[in-house]
Write an enzyme that holds these catalytic residues in place. Structure first.
Site, PDB file in Angstrom:
ATOM      1  N   GLU A 197      -6.638  -2.624   4.826  1.00 35.94           N
ATOM      2  CA  GLU A 197      -6.581  -2.715   3.362  1.00 35.94           C
ATOM      3  C   GLU A 197      -5.651  -3.841   2.939  1.00 35.94           C
ATOM      4  O   GLU A 197      -5.878  -4.503   1.928  1.00 35.94           O
ATOM      5  CB  GLU A 197      -6.082  -1.389   2.784  1.00 35.94           C
ATOM      6  CG  GLU A 197      -7.052  -0.248   2.986  1.00 35.94           C
ATOM      7  CD  GLU A 197      -6.398   1.112   2.813  1.00 35.94           C
ATOM      8  OE1 GLU A 197      -6.653   1.754   1.797  1.00 35.94           O
ATOM      9  OE2 GLU A 197      -5.635   1.531   3.695  1.00 35.94           O
ATOM     10  N   ARG A 207      -3.358  18.469   0.322  1.00 34.30           N
ATOM     11  CA  ARG A 207      -4.337  18.723  -0.749  1.00 34.30           C
ATOM     12  C   ARG A 207      -5.439  19.653  -0.276  1.00 34.30           C
ATOM     13  O   ARG A 207      -5.894  19.555   0.862  1.00 34.30           O
ATOM     14  CB  ARG A 207      -4.944  17.394  -1.225  1.00 34.30           C
ATOM     15  CG  ARG A 207      -4.019  16.599  -2.106  1.00 34.30           C
ATOM     16  CD  ARG A 207      -4.552  15.226  -2.403  1.00 34.30           C
ATOM     17  NE  ARG A 207      -3.865  14.219  -1.617  1.00 34.30           N
ATOM     18  CZ  ARG A 207      -4.198  12.935  -1.580  1.00 34.30           C
ATOM     19  NH1 ARG A 207      -5.217  12.500  -2.276  1.00 34.30           N
ATOM     20  NH2 ARG A 207      -3.515  12.100  -0.835  1.00 34.30           N
ATOM     21  N   HIS A 217      -9.806   5.378  -2.066  1.00 38.90           N
ATOM     22  CA  HIS A 217      -9.842   4.691  -0.757  1.00 38.90           C
ATOM     23  C   HIS A 217     -10.919   3.601  -0.720  1.00 38.90           C
ATOM     24  O   HIS A 217     -11.364   3.209   0.357  1.00 38.90           O
ATOM     25  CB  HIS A 217     -10.113   5.677   0.402  1.00 38.90           C
ATOM     26  CG  HIS A 217      -9.005   6.645   0.660  1.00 38.90           C
ATOM     27  ND1 HIS A 217      -9.251   7.922   1.086  1.00 38.90           N
ATOM     28  CD2 HIS A 217      -7.672   6.520   0.565  1.00 38.90           C
ATOM     29  CE1 HIS A 217      -8.095   8.568   1.239  1.00 38.90           C
ATOM     30  NE2 HIS A 217      -7.119   7.728   0.927  1.00 38.90           N
ATOM     31  N   ARG A 254      -2.079  -2.053  -3.955  1.00 34.69           N
ATOM     32  CA  ARG A 254      -3.221  -1.137  -3.923  1.00 34.69           C
ATOM     33  C   ARG A 254      -2.972  -0.021  -4.941  1.00 34.69           C
ATOM     34  O   ARG A 254      -1.915   0.603  -4.927  1.00 34.69           O
ATOM     35  CB  ARG A 254      -3.351  -0.526  -2.534  1.00 34.69           C
ATOM     36  CG  ARG A 254      -4.359   0.596  -2.483  1.00 34.69           C
ATOM     37  CD  ARG A 254      -4.152   1.454  -1.243  1.00 34.69           C
ATOM     38  NE  ARG A 254      -5.065   2.566  -1.235  1.00 34.69           N
ATOM     39  CZ  ARG A 254      -4.743   3.812  -0.907  1.00 34.69           C
ATOM     40  NH1 ARG A 254      -3.515   4.106  -0.561  1.00 34.69           N
ATOM     41  NH2 ARG A 254      -5.645   4.758  -0.925  1.00 34.69           N
ATOM     42  N   ASN A 314       0.855  -1.180   0.000  1.00 29.91           N
ATOM     43  CA  ASN A 314       0.000   0.000   0.000  1.00 29.91           C
ATOM     44  C   ASN A 314       0.898   1.238   0.000  1.00 29.91           C
ATOM     45  O   ASN A 314       1.319   1.704   1.049  1.00 29.91           O
ATOM     46  CB  ASN A 314      -0.905  -0.024   1.237  1.00 29.91           C
ATOM     47  CG  ASN A 314      -1.868   1.143   1.277  1.00 29.91           C
ATOM     48  OD1 ASN A 314      -1.805   2.047   0.451  1.00 29.91           O
ATOM     49  ND2 ASN A 314      -2.768   1.114   2.246  1.00 29.91           N
TER      50      ASN A 314
END
Ligand code: AMP
Length: 392
Positions: free
Chosen positions: A379, A236, A177, A88, A7
């Site tokens: 994840e 961001r 996500h 991922r 990831n």
């Protein structure tokens, strides 16, 4: 069967090596602050944990150090012991609606889709290439974060712009996500013993997104055409008025690309605080009385609360709000600030329970109108399972 799950984020690379026969994690770890001063890595399993500071110029550095360390630590005796690697991927465009086995074409597509995810897709491609160099015969799988959001209705994934932009250029909301939100929905359904849930899933990390989920399916999500949209993030901006872009281009003599880079890399918590993109530094700054750290935190909290309110209405109420990822799992102060602002909806925090970290925990008060849970995301396990299923 041993599967490694990767990831790679904008400034981090998490890995887990699973024994899929027993679901045991043989080793896991985190390379953090990649490209930032003070970079380091942690590798651990049930018997040991090592943490070392090391210069990590880019993701390639991290991959090489990771594989060499696994041998040195005798976690694997040779590279051949790794049966598969799952990566991922933040953005799969319109093309990838499910996980696929990696080919040259897939890597080219990931690079091609960098326009959609400029902070992530290039890092993913670098990681895949580095792994393929070292493990040329090991099958690899890409798990796309955009796939979970494919259930959105057209009125939620389209922008109110000329329709031909969608038809000709695929301009639409893709979200991100998805692997995390999918895992959270599955986990909280297991915990509560119900599938028919209205969930507002808050994934708050260096990047962040909130997803409205009904009966296990994504209804709406905050990230959009790219992961730049939605809430205020580490570097961001989240949603802004698009007219700002040509205005700043003219005033500052910047190109469109330079303005978008500033929105991706110099905005958010970093842009407002002028101190750091890392919420731990922001919390520290607030304690020291730094007003711009306080302002950055206020803007972050406000953006999260506004989307929770929007999704509360969109879902027609909410059974459970979940917090996950670096900030969501660890920062009890941030969770409290968010939940306190939901008092108008009758949502209340249990301050004692909110101290819990690192495990699934109910943090809402008993008389709260919606449940609130911390659910550590996994994840890596989702990616490993999808990888195993595809390479079998
Ligand atoms: P992620 O992208 O999920 O790895 O999350 C990274 C973010 O989580 C960074 O902003 C970190 O500052 C934040 N984070 C990690 N640990 C903590 C903590 N103990 N308290 C507050 N924020 C944290």
């Amino acid at each position: 069967m041993k599967i490694m799950s990767i990831n790679a984020g904008s400034s981090s690379l998490k890995f887990s090596l699973f024994n899929m026969d027993t679901d045991e994690v043989l080793a896991s770890g985190l390379f953090e602050r990649i490209g930032i001063d003070g970079s380091c890595y942690t590798i651990k399993n049930s018997e040991f944990k090592i943490k070392e500071e090391v210069e990590l110029k880019d993701h390639s550095d991290a991959v090489k150090i990771l594989l060499d360390k696994l041998i040195e630590l005798k976690i694997i005796s040779s590279y051949d012991e790794i049966d598969g690697v799952g990566h991922r991927i933040v953005h799969g465009g319109d093309k990838y609606t499910k996980s696929v086995v990696v080919t040259d074409e897939v890597v080219d597509d990931i690079i091609k889709f960098s326009d959609f995810a400029p902070l992530h897709n290039p890092a993913h491609a670098i990681c895949i290439k580095a792994f393929r160099e070292v493990l040329p015969n090991t099958p690899m799988v890409t798990v796309f974060d955009t796939a979970f959001h494919q259930t959105m209705e057209k009125y939620n994934y389209l922008y109110a712009v000329p329709y031909e932009w969608y038809e000709k250029y695929n301009v639409r909301k893709y979200g991100a996500h998805g692997t995390s939100h999918k895992y959270i929905a599955k986990k909280i359904s297991e915990v509560l013993g119900r599938d028919d849930l209205r969930i507002i899933s808050c994934h708050l990390g260096q990047g962040g997104s909130i997803t409205a989920i009904k009966d296990g399916k994504c209804i709406d999500t905050t990230m959009g055409f790219t992961p730049l949209a939605g809430i205020v993030m580490g570097t961001r901006s989240g949603d802004i008025d698009p007219s700002i872009i040509p205005y700043v281009m003219e005033k500052a003599g910047m190109s469109a690309g330079e303005v978008v880079t500033a929105l991706n890399k110099k905005s958010g918590l970093l842009g407002i605080s002028g101190v750091s993109s890392d919420s731990r530094d922001i919390e520290e700054g607030i304690k020291e009385g730094n007003e711009r750290c306080r302002l950055a935190q206020d803007m972050f909290i406000d953006s999260v609360v506004r989307f929770i309110g929007e999704y509360y209405l969109e879902l027609g109420g909410c059974d459970v709000i979940t917090f996950t990822a670096g900030i969501g799992e660890n920062s009890s102060a941030t969770r409290k600030e968010i939940i306190d602002k939901l008092a108008v909806l009758g949502i209340k925090i249990d301050e004692e329970a909110n101290k819990t970290r690192g495990e699934v925990a109910k943090i809402s008060a008993d008389d709260s109108t919606s449940l609130v849970y911390v659910v550590p995301t996994n994840e890596e396990l989702m990616i490993a399972m999808e990888t195993r299923d595809l390479i079998k």
